[in-house]
Enzyme design. Structure first.
Site, mmCIF file in Angstrom:
data_model
loop_
_atom_site.group_PDB
_atom_site.id
_atom_site.type_symbol
_atom_site.label_atom_id
_atom_site.label_comp_id
_atom_site.label_asym_id
_atom_site.label_seq_id
_atom_site.Cartn_x
_atom_site.Cartn_y
_atom_site.Cartn_z
ATOM 1 N N THR A 13 0.903 -1.351 -0.029
ATOM 2 C CA THR A 13 -0.071 0.025 0.127
ATOM 3 C C THR A 13 0.743 1.151 -0.056
ATOM 4 O O THR A 13 0.372 2.265 -0.694
ATOM 5 C CB THR A 13 -1.047 -0.036 0.956
ATOM 6 N N ASP A 57 1.350 -6.297 -4.686
ATOM 7 C CA ASP A 57 0.523 -6.450 -3.565
ATOM 8 C C ASP A 57 1.255 -7.611 -2.848
ATOM 9 O O ASP A 57 1.566 -8.818 -3.153
ATOM 10 C CB ASP A 57 -0.708 -6.583 -3.869
ATOM 11 N N SER A 59 0.125 -9.940 -0.971
ATOM 12 C CA SER A 59 -0.646 -11.253 -0.798
ATOM 13 C C SER A 59 -0.180 -11.905 -1.967
ATOM 14 O O SER A 59 -0.197 -13.276 -1.987
ATOM 15 C CB SER A 59 -2.110 -11.031 -1.089
ATOM 16 N N THR A 89 1.619 -4.783 4.025
ATOM 17 C CA THR A 89 1.331 -5.163 5.543
ATOM 18 C C THR A 89 0.868 -6.825 5.622
ATOM 19 O O THR A 89 0.960 -7.380 6.514
ATOM 20 C CB THR A 89 0.370 -4.296 6.232
ATOM 21 N N ASP A 90 0.105 -6.966 4.443
ATOM 22 C CA ASP A 90 -0.506 -8.299 4.825
ATOM 23 C C ASP A 90 0.247 -9.591 4.930
ATOM 24 O O ASP A 90 -0.263 -10.499 5.623
ATOM 25 C CB ASP A 90 -1.623 -8.929 3.366
ATOM 26 N N THR A 277 -0.517 -22.723 19.573
ATOM 27 C CA THR A 277 -2.085 -22.298 19.692
ATOM 28 C C THR A 277 -2.777 -21.321 19.049
ATOM 29 O O THR A 277 -2.222 -20.431 18.155
ATOM 30 C CB THR A 277 -1.836 -21.952 21.183
ATOM 31 N N CYS A 279 -4.628 -19.122 20.235
ATOM 32 C CA CYS A 279 -4.733 -17.859 21.079
ATOM 33 C C CYS A 279 -3.453 -17.036 20.594
ATOM 34 O O CYS A 279 -2.530 -17.583 20.292
ATOM 35 C CB CYS A 279 -4.445 -18.335 22.564
HETATM 36 N N1 ASP Z 1 -2.756 -5.704 0.237
HETATM 37 C C1 ASP Z 1 -1.583 -4.716 0.903
HETATM 38 C C2 ASP Z 1 -0.316 -5.273 0.694
HETATM 39 O O1 ASP Z 1 -0.262 -6.307 1.584
HETATM 40 C C3 ASP Z 1 -1.927 -4.265 2.225
HETATM 41 C C4 ASP Z 1 -0.945 -3.212 2.665
HETATM 42 O O2 ASP Z 1 0.220 -3.012 2.182
HETATM 43 O O3 ASP Z 1 -1.286 -2.680 3.578
HETATM 44 O O4 ASP Z 1 0.440 -5.253 -0.316
#
Ligand code: ASP
Length: 357
Positions: A13, A57, A59, A89-90, A277, A279
């Site tokens: 992102t 991205d 992902s 972030t993913d 776990t 949790c």
């Molecule tokens: N879909 C984005 C990624 O992981 C989300 C992000 O960067 O916050 O590339």
């Protein structure tokens, strides 16, 4: 001497822009990203960059991408004081975990960051994250040694150990957390490091990169009412050599005989099973009959390891082509601070800052 920092831009992102037609966010190039952070020039650093030919991205992140990032760091290791990896972030916590295993004997900062809002947006968190990550990558102690000598995730107010981190929020600027390990630094008016929590290697062996990761891993999530057919299917996925079994609470699982038979047979076929776990906080302790039985069948306790570190550690150990015996041994060892191996009776209170020494 000005600090020399290498930025490796993978996408995410932080560097995305909105497609004018579809309105969805798409990864964009590094020049666009840097044009939006003119303040970087105020840091008196030498900053170079490498970017993925096609920013992604996260992902779409996979093993060849991890190998590419690791190679960029290794090839440039002597020429830079620190590295900043810009990443979505993913899957950031998986990449941080994977790199921590691949970069054995790392003694320089590898700081991974990204943002929840693209860098071009008015309220972006990307500018602050990038600048703080650069400052951490350049930080040295009174003896001129890097303050951070490990792979870490910087996000908003915290610096976390990479292989202890988990993405916690799809919305909050403080998107990451280490549920079982203290923050390596808190970011406020200043950057406040916790020197008790930061990795401090005792000797100075040279960086020893290991690039091979075996993708033949899987995970099984327990839930009440599983069928024997489904479990047996999952345990015998063709080619799978290692499985993360996500159990209840302190590592607990059903006590039914068919359940144990299926697990035992998989272990007899050579499948490595690691008990982690479900949790978000706490550890596998085998306090109950179901968990105790798993351990007697040969399921290895993941203790307080994160799911992300468990998956990537299995990929890493399997990738080394080790014997099942050696893999079991290393799963019971902290390779780079990813798990607490101190017996529970010797640990201090979870409220103590030094609980996870
Ligand atoms: N879909 C984005 C990624 O992981 C989300 C992000 O960067 O916050 O590339």
């Amino acid at each position: 001497m000005k600090p020399h920092i290498l930025i490796i831009y993978t996408g995410g992102t932080i560097g995305m822009i909105e497609d004018t037609e579809s309105k969805v966010l798409k990864p964009f190039d590094f020049t666009h990203l840097m044009e939006n952070v003119p303040k970087v020039k105020m840091l008196d650093y030498v900053i170079d960059n490498i970017q993925f030919a096609e920013p992604i991205d996260s992902s779409d992140m996979d093993i060849p991408h991890w190998q590419a990032i690791a190679r960029h760091i290794v090839d440039n290791y002597e020429n830079y004081d620190g590295f900043v990896v810009l990443h979505g972030t993913d899957t950031m916590a998986y990449t941080a975990s994977a790199l921590s295993f691949m970069l054995e004997n790392l003694r320089k900062p590898v700081i991974i960051t990204g943002s929840q809002l693209p860098i071009g947006e008015v309220r972006t968190d990307g500018e602050e994250n990038l600048i703080t990550a650069l400052q951490i990558a350049a930080a040295t102690d009174h003896a001129g040694r890097p303050v951070v000598q490990e792979v870490a995730i910087l996000f908003e107010n915290y610096l976390w150990r990479g292989n202890r981190s988990t993405k916690l929020s799809a919305d909050n600027f403080n998107a990451f957390k280490s549920n079982n390990y203290p923050a390596l630094a808190k970011i406020g008016l200043d950057i406040y490091y916790d020197f008790d929590a930061l990795a401090r290697p005792k000797s100075e062996p040279p960086l020893n990169p290991r690039y091979d990761m075996d993708p033949n891993v899987a995970s099984i999530d327990l839930f009440p009412g599983p069928t024997e057919t489904a479990l047996r299917h999952q345990l015998s996925i063709p080619g799978v050599k290692g499985i993360v079994l996500r159990t209840y609470g302190a590592g607990n699982a059903p006590t039914a005989k068919w359940f144990h038979d299926a697990i035992r047979e998989a272990i007899e076929r050579g499948v490595i099973i690691l008990n982690v776990t479900q949790c978000s906080n706490g550890a596998v302790l085998q306090r109950y009959e179901g968990g105790e039985k798993l351990s007697s069948l040969g399921v290895i306790s993941g203790r307080d390891i994160t799911y992300e570190a468990a998956i990537t550690k299995l990929m890493f150990l399997l990738g080394m082509g080790l014997s099942p015996h050696a893999i079991r041994k290393y799963l019971n060892t902290a390779l780079c601070g990813e798990v607490t191996v101190t017996p529970p009776s010797l640990r201090r209170s979870p409220h103590s800052r030094h609980y996870y020494e």
